[in-house]
Design a protein around this motif. Structure first.
Motif, PDB file in Angstrom:
ATOM      1  N   TYR A 193       0.514  -1.074  -0.260  1.00 17.84           N
ATOM      2  CA  TYR A 193      -0.012  -0.327  -0.512  1.00 17.84           C
ATOM      3  C   TYR A 193       0.764   1.385  -0.285  1.00 17.84           C
ATOM      4  CZ  TYR A 193      -3.240   3.817   1.494  1.00 17.84           C
ATOM      5  OH  TYR A 193      -4.352   4.689   1.899  1.00 17.84           O
ATOM      6  N   HIS A 194       1.851   1.215   0.677  1.00 16.96           N
ATOM      7  CA  HIS A 194       3.125   2.223   1.079  1.00 16.96           C
ATOM      8  C   HIS A 194       3.943   2.618  -0.102  1.00 16.96           C
ATOM      9  CE1 HIS A 194       1.391   2.571   5.064  1.00 16.96           C
ATOM     10  NE2 HIS A 194       1.082   4.135   4.758  1.00 16.96           N
ATOM     11  N   HIS A 195       4.152   1.908  -0.650  1.00 15.12           N
ATOM     12  CA  HIS A 195       4.845   1.423  -2.126  1.00 15.12           C
ATOM     13  C   HIS A 195       3.908   2.254  -3.440  1.00 15.12           C
ATOM     14  CE1 HIS A 195       8.093  -1.789  -1.355  1.00 15.12           C
ATOM     15  NE2 HIS A 195       8.074  -0.627  -1.271  1.00 15.12           N
ATOM     16  N   TYR A 196       2.565   1.475  -3.057  1.00 14.52           N
ATOM     17  CA  TYR A 196       1.712   2.212  -4.067  1.00 14.52           C
ATOM     18  C   TYR A 196       1.323   3.733  -3.990  1.00 14.52           C
ATOM     19  CZ  TYR A 196      -2.371   3.052  -6.524  1.00 14.52           C
ATOM     20  OH  TYR A 196      -3.866   4.423  -7.657  1.00 14.52           O
ATOM     21  N   LEU A 197       1.696   4.484  -2.794  1.00 17.91           N
ATOM     22  CA  LEU A 197       1.461   6.124  -2.620  1.00 17.91           C
ATOM     23  C   LEU A 197       2.267   7.072  -2.828  1.00 17.91           C
ATOM     24  CD1 LEU A 197      -0.242   5.653   1.059  1.00 17.91           C
ATOM     25  CD2 LEU A 197      -1.168   6.139  -1.303  1.00 17.91           C
ATOM     26  N   LEU A 198       3.644   6.113  -2.626  1.00 12.96           N
ATOM     27  CA  LEU A 198       4.642   7.014  -3.088  1.00 12.96           C
ATOM     28  C   LEU A 198       5.352   6.582  -5.037  1.00 12.96           C
ATOM     29  CD1 LEU A 198       7.153   4.882  -0.971  1.00 12.96           C
ATOM     30  CD2 LEU A 198       6.547   7.279  -1.271  1.00 12.96           C
ATOM     31  N   SER A 199       4.778   5.509  -5.811  1.00 14.85           N
ATOM     32  CA  SER A 199       4.467   5.509  -6.945  1.00 14.85           C
ATOM     33  C   SER A 199       3.153   6.433  -7.451  1.00 14.85           C
ATOM     34  CB  SER A 199       3.840   4.096  -7.508  1.00 14.85           C
ATOM     35  OG  SER A 199       2.140   4.272  -7.049  1.00 14.85           O
ATOM     36  N   GLN A 200       2.271   7.496  -6.781  1.00 13.88           N
ATOM     37  CA  GLN A 200       1.380   7.993  -6.911  1.00 13.88           C
ATOM     38  C   GLN A 200       1.845   9.779  -6.798  1.00 13.88           C
ATOM     39  OE1 GLN A 200      -1.693   7.333  -8.620  1.00 13.88           O
ATOM     40  NE2 GLN A 200      -0.577   5.175  -8.751  1.00 13.88           N
TER      41      GLN A 200
END
Length: 285
Positions: A193-200
């Motif tokens: 989830y936090h890797h996804y947030l970083l990608s955004q």
């Protein structure tokens, strides 16, 4: 002390190699974590460009530009694209964990099945993120990718092998495998989830770092490291071998140092970085 350890862990396996490796893991990982906190960073992510004063930067998931051609030539180090570098890091460990399903019998050993499955899923998730989640704008030092790859490959294969050798030994008095499975699921979900947030954080063509604010980023700058630690503690609880505990503690020491260095980097690059945002543990560190 020994009786307490035997309540939560299998007896050491009859392997001089594994027992020696377990003893080496802790100081070596701790030293690497200390080096990270002192600014001697493995050159990936934002730390690819350490020592270069160019302020053109990218996101927290990958290596960035930072005049990397000049920097790479200056160091005499060969570089590869960030995506390829990350695949080098994770693919061997995933392939090994998948192959070990066929090397060791799992039918009568639930711990071995759970551990092997969790490790395979962990690295499958990493490869999925490399291919479909993370965004890239630069390169990675090949030597760094190989070092990380060998570390993951060694930890993965030896944890599974130690579990295989524990078959036939007396079970620990306290059974932690289901708690470990739960911690692994929490860890892998929170990490993704936090890797996804970083990608955004970054749109296409945008190469500048930004301060992440969603999820647990409002409390710590490295929640993805926090959840990775939870994953590795989960591995060790599933396994309950001394070697897996050693790997989990070593990983924790390294990521503590890495998260401290990351927070220092943000403080140096952003005047408006919130001072209340910790490195790894909300409100504490």
């Amino acid at each position: 002390m020994e009786s307490i350890i035997l309540k939560v862990a299998f007896s050491p396996p009859p392997s001089l190699f594994l027992n020696a490796l377990s003893l080496i893991n802790l100081p070596s990982f701790a030293l690497n974590g200390f080096s990270e906190s002192r600014g001697q960073n493995l050159q990936y992510s934002k730390f690819w460009h350490v020592g270069n004063n160019n302020n053109n930067n990218g996101d927290n998931n990958s290596s960035n530009g930072y005049n990397s051609e000049k920097y790479s030539k200056k160091l005499g180090q060969r570089k590869v694209g960030s995506r390829r570098g990350m695949l080098i890091c994770y693919t061997p460990a995933f392939l090994a964990s998948a192959a070990l399903f066929f090397v060791f019998p799992h039918e009568n050993n639930l711990r071995l099945l759970l551990l092997n499955s969790a490790l395979a899923l962990h690295f499958f998730k990493r490869i999925f993120e490399v291919l479909y989640v993370h965004k890239y704008s630069g390169n990675m030092v090949l030597k760094t990718a190989i070092i990380i790859s060998l570390s993951y490959l060694t930890s993965t294969t030896t944890m599974i092998y130690a579990q295989h050798l524990s078959q036939g030994l007396a079970e620990p008095q306290i059974d932690l495998k289901y708690i470990g499975l739960f911690m692994f699921l929490i860890g892998i979900t929170g990490n993704f989830y936090h890797h996804y947030l970083l990608s955004q954080l970054r749109k296409k063509g945008d190469e500048k770092y930004k301060i992440p604010k969603w999820g647990l980023f409002g409390q710590v700058i490295c929640p993805h490291y926090l959840f990775e630690i939870i994953e590795f503690v989960g591995f060790s609880f599933i396994s309950q071998t001394l070697h897996s505990f050693s790997v989990a503690l070593g990983t924790m020491f390294y990521l503590v140092g890495r998260s401290f260095a990351t927070r220092q980097w943000y403080l140096s690059k952003f005047e408006d970085f919130p001072k209340n945002v910790k490195a790894l543990i909300p409100y504490i560190f």
